[in-house]
Design a protein around this motif. Sequence first.
Motif, PDB file in Angstrom:
ATOM      1  N   ASP C  36       2.094  -5.606  -7.790  1.00 33.12           N
ATOM      2  CA  ASP C  36       1.185  -4.637  -8.398  1.00 33.12           C
ATOM      3  C   ASP C  36       0.445  -3.606  -7.503  1.00 33.12           C
ATOM      4  O   ASP C  36      -0.963  -4.330  -7.906  1.00 33.12           O
ATOM      5  N   VAL C  37       0.577  -2.824  -6.822  1.00 34.89           N
ATOM      6  CA  VAL C  37      -1.220  -1.909  -5.819  1.00 34.89           C
ATOM      7  C   VAL C  37      -1.263  -1.053  -6.820  1.00 34.89           C
ATOM      8  O   VAL C  37      -0.940  -0.043  -7.945  1.00 34.89           O
ATOM      9  N   VAL C  38      -2.648  -1.335  -7.096  1.00 38.97           N
ATOM     10  CA  VAL C  38      -3.446  -1.026  -7.821  1.00 38.97           C
ATOM     11  C   VAL C  38      -4.739   0.037  -6.959  1.00 38.97           C
ATOM     12  O   VAL C  38      -5.028   0.697  -7.884  1.00 38.97           O
ATOM     13  N   PHE C  39      -4.988  -0.110  -5.871  1.00 34.55           N
ATOM     14  CA  PHE C  39      -5.784   0.788  -5.043  1.00 34.55           C
ATOM     15  C   PHE C  39      -5.600   0.755  -4.160  1.00 34.55           C
ATOM     16  O   PHE C  39      -5.053   0.168  -3.379  1.00 34.55           O
ATOM     17  N   GLU C  57      -7.215  -0.023   3.405  1.00 39.32           N
ATOM     18  CA  GLU C  57      -7.070  -0.709   2.617  1.00 39.32           C
ATOM     19  C   GLU C  57      -6.107  -0.579   1.418  1.00 39.32           C
ATOM     20  O   GLU C  57      -6.332   0.428   0.664  1.00 39.32           O
ATOM     21  N   GLU C  59      -4.874  -2.002  -3.022  1.00 38.86           N
ATOM     22  CA  GLU C  59      -4.941  -3.531  -3.236  1.00 38.86           C
ATOM     23  C   GLU C  59      -4.127  -3.644  -4.597  1.00 38.86           C
ATOM     24  O   GLU C  59      -3.513  -2.584  -4.818  1.00 38.86           O
ATOM     25  N   SER C  60      -3.974  -4.795  -4.664  1.00 37.02           N
ATOM     26  CA  SER C  60      -3.160  -5.691  -5.560  1.00 37.02           C
ATOM     27  C   SER C  60      -3.850  -5.871  -6.487  1.00 37.02           C
ATOM     28  O   SER C  60      -4.817  -6.595  -6.092  1.00 37.02           O
ATOM     29  N   VAL C  61      -3.389  -6.821  -7.935  1.00 38.80           N
ATOM     30  CA  VAL C  61      -4.506  -7.308  -8.619  1.00 38.80           C
ATOM     31  C   VAL C  61      -5.403  -8.324  -8.145  1.00 38.80           C
ATOM     32  O   VAL C  61      -6.369  -8.595  -8.762  1.00 38.80           O
ATOM     33  N   LYS C  62      -4.366  -9.378  -7.388  1.00 39.94           N
ATOM     34  CA  LYS C  62      -4.470 -10.365  -7.056  1.00 39.94           C
ATOM     35  C   LYS C  62      -5.186 -10.676  -5.626  1.00 39.94           C
ATOM     36  O   LYS C  62      -5.406 -11.180  -4.630  1.00 39.94           O
ATOM     37  N   ALA C  63      -5.110  -9.721  -4.621  1.00 42.17           N
ATOM     38  CA  ALA C  63      -5.402  -9.136  -3.252  1.00 42.17           C
ATOM     39  C   ALA C  63      -5.904  -8.015  -2.981  1.00 42.17           C
ATOM     40  O   ALA C  63      -5.149  -6.898  -4.039  1.00 42.17           O
ATOM     41  N   VAL C  64      -6.300  -8.138  -1.387  1.00 42.71           N
ATOM     42  CA  VAL C  64      -6.690  -7.118  -0.514  1.00 42.71           C
ATOM     43  C   VAL C  64      -5.655  -7.302   0.314  1.00 42.71           C
ATOM     44  O   VAL C  64      -6.380  -8.315   0.968  1.00 42.71           O
ATOM     45  N   ASP C  66      -5.634  -5.493   4.843  1.00 43.92           N
ATOM     46  CA  ASP C  66      -6.061  -3.551   5.520  1.00 43.92           C
ATOM     47  C   ASP C  66      -4.662  -3.459   5.747  1.00 43.92           C
ATOM     48  O   ASP C  66      -4.078  -3.843   6.077  1.00 43.92           O
TER      49      ASP C  66
END
Lengths: 485, 447, 127
Positions: C36-39, C57, C59-64, C66
């Motif tokens: 799930d993409v959050v940002f 960038e 971001e998902s809940v658990k990963a970033v 580039d």
Amino acid sequence: MASMDRRLLMDRSVAGRRAVTVPEADVPLTPLPDAELLRDDLQLPEITEGEVVRYFSLLSQLNFSVDTQYYPLGSCTMKYNPKLNDEVASLPGFSEIHPLQSDESVQGALQVLHELQDMLGEITGLPAVSVGPLAGAQGEFAGLLIARAFHKERGEDEKRNVALIPDSAHGTNPASAAMTGLDVVTVPSDEHGNVSVEDLRRLADEHTSIFMLTIPNTVGLFEPNILEITKIIHDVGGLVYADGANLNALLGLAKLGDLGFDIAHSNLHKTFSTPHGGGGPGSGPVLVTEDLAKYLPTPVVGEHNGKFSLVSPARTVGRLNGFQGSFGIAVRAYTYIRLMGLEGIKAISLNAIINANYLQSQLKDDFDVAYDRYCMHETVMSARRQKANGVSALDVAKRLIDYGIHPPTMYFPLIVPEALMIEPTETESKETLDAFIAVMKTIAVEAQDSPELLHEAPHNAANTRLDEAIAARKPVLRWTNEAAD
Amino acid sequence: MTTAKSSGGSPSTFIPNTDDDQRAMLDAIGVADFEELITDVPESHRYPALNLPEAAHEMSLAAEMAGLAASNFVPGDYACFLGSGAYRHYVPAVARKVANRGEFMTSYTPYQPEVAQGSLQVAFEFQTMVSHLMGLPVANAGMYDGPTAFAEAALMAARLTKRTKVIALDTVDERNIEVSRSYSHYQGIEIVRASASDLSVPDDAACVMVQSPNVNGVIEDMAAISTAAHASGALAVASVNPMSLGMFKSPGECDVDIATGEGQPLGVPLGFGGPYVGLFTCKDELKRQLPGRIVGKTTDTNGETGYVLTLQTREQHIRRERATSNICTSTQLIALMVAAYLATLGKQGLRETAELCYQKAHYAASQIDALDGYSLASEGTFFNEFVISCRESVQTTLGALIEHKIIGGTDASERAPNGIVFALTEQNSRAEIDRLVAALGEIGSTS
Amino acid sequence: MTPDDRKYSKEHEWALVDGNVATVGITQFATESLGDVVFVDLPEVGSAIEQFGKFGEIESVKAVSDLFSPVSGTITERNDSTIDDPETVNKSPYGDGWLLKIELSDASQLDDLMAAADYDKLTAEEA
């Protein structure tokens, strides 16, 4: 537990209720400052003492804790926290003294810190110690600053701008290195789960400031080539740092100083039994060889003619926090080491290692083992087999909750897919381990026969799976008055 | 195989497995003895000599530690007027009690939210109360302490503005500056001291750092600092004693961008300096650069409210070398103590306590100032501490006070001749204050 | 179904060209790996961008992760709805979840990118 009243304090508040009264001033009054300097509102709860107790007590029951559950969290060393530690830390003579009191007025406290410095130095073979850093990450930061100071004194700091860090390292290692302005170069692991010595030899050069190594490493394995590794780094003029998170496996078994390490940190809230507190407070003493003692962060406790005092090392890297560290945590660790004593300390690593290998041997029919060899105090297993049936490490972890067991560390280290890192510690009995093994075997069967039980786990906890995506997309980070805001 | 004295028994009360248990497990593993498990450890380096004391029995150790503790001079036993970053406030019994529950003390960082709702909901309450106190919408779940929070705020300002100079008022405690320097040095950030009265903020400044009450106990004009900072595109970063916010205007109301503080005055024992908790708050648009953990509200699969760690991609376990901070374990239990304290003191209690501190401090200041050879050196409105220029040297003064079972304040002689910072809290009774005044009056007097 | 009306980069971005403007986004493979993409962090309109250079960038809940641009040019439009509602990227990575429109500075760069079939081969190997 949807039936429990989870309302926040501000929603329970009733104007005029109080939990404590405050006496009137017993001095002649001075007029308050001008209204423009003062605040109008103070939005804090209005509840009674009884409501405070009930609220916090009920909330506490929503937590798992070492006092109530088994917590096989790899690399966290969730061992039992002896209660005498807390009693001693609460003694008024320790808990009520001010950090800025004169040295003469706090000799008892300084003595505890000094003796703890000595005992940690003795255990690790790195005799110069500061108990100042407030957590492992701050200990790492201190250690890296010390390395930079060492190279600077030799006129080499500018060229030595690289921190070599294994790909299996804990996230704080590269984060700390970045904070000290070092470039991070990653050293790959070999197929056995150890640092690739060949790659290390290739990467170590005159730019190397420091090599940071967790030992045993984050897959629970001791580096068989450790003596060669420390030599490689020393030969290029670099320093070797031990991330002491896994020190539990080495107590009494081997000394970091003997193995060639120059600097280390220890986590008192892991190895030395101080409580985790739900995310701290911890304490991360930094330990170094005699040669590096002069760079330790300020202050350290010195002793002269039986008198203790706070002193600033000759070429200190500076002050990293307000006072002299987490004294309440230090005094607990001190009490623990005294309770364990020499024989107890030596028995820790033995039992921790046997316990972890026992689990590994009994679980390997049901779960993949990341590396097919004996481990140290923790074993890294993998839900790779289960993933083929659509069940992930996350699902296994969440299902353990339904059996009253805290999940192991998951998805770390990054080099093992669907990782489940299990560290029983020495404070768990064989019966607890056998119960855990039985549960894991049951879950392995469930993963095959009724995977939806796992996908929807936990079923029996305070909440079912929580939506972390919405929490990140539309963050709600405090109570707001729905009507007003 | 090493075992402890009780042969056949377990080696320690904290290690349950006996020789028989160990033997059974080794058999199950399939090895003849323990040494087969540790072949990777170089034989020449195994089992080094270890010089540690014998295991102590709890009873004897308890007595020994009680003796060590009792040998310290304890505020309460001694009248205490020490402040400068840590203060002796009264912690109600209920606040102490709830923090001691084992389910809070011995639980882990809440990465598995379903089994940590207690810790998470309390952290959310902490964030709520701290954010309301500071007047800023976003508060994290706590940092190590006040000085490191302040240091991290400067780093955050540098990241946000992409500038490398920090202006710190000369009324910020030197201790805070030392910590900030340690954190900033290798990030290429330069800290420059400046006077508030003649403040010029260059346009390469990331932020202006202000402490209120300042090192002399005086309330700073944070609004003016914010205006000056913003005019140059810099951020306003403040370190605030949260107890003072029981009565004084919050940094948020003064348009400060990042407000930090030491949480110790709010229900945390002095404890010889730690563990404490750093408070960290900021404006909403800055939250993605916030260091430390932060808890957010959400729902579960049944639509029930719950709490989780959120915005985790800022943190080291995901972003590693690009994290907003290396902080991992912080001070969650201490944040809980602050939450319990604020819940207990409540809306009325905190204000009344802050005002009591103000009253005690002003009474003490005026009484001391009236003494011959003593004068109040702090200029401006002060909260609960102030600088007195003393008749005799700091060393003489403090030495004499100790003889009267009074712990005096910190040395401020660099800022005022024979200067001492005296701090007062609601726990200093009038009798104690009068005793302090009398004792000061006697020092070096011709009698 | 990987749309064959556009080209793909190794870093799991796509470029759909219309005249001299390329619409750029990330692939379904990328959104599935992220979760799930959050940002989404995107640059300003008007900024210059380099082929294979990092422009932001996600971001998902658990990963970033580039974001690397498949083409060089100038940003003419930014899809702010992905900033307001990051879920859009998961729901429609090839449609409403587009990220930027870039005016190309060098159309020949498209030759450095892969066709859908080749991209599918790449993701089959990575999976």
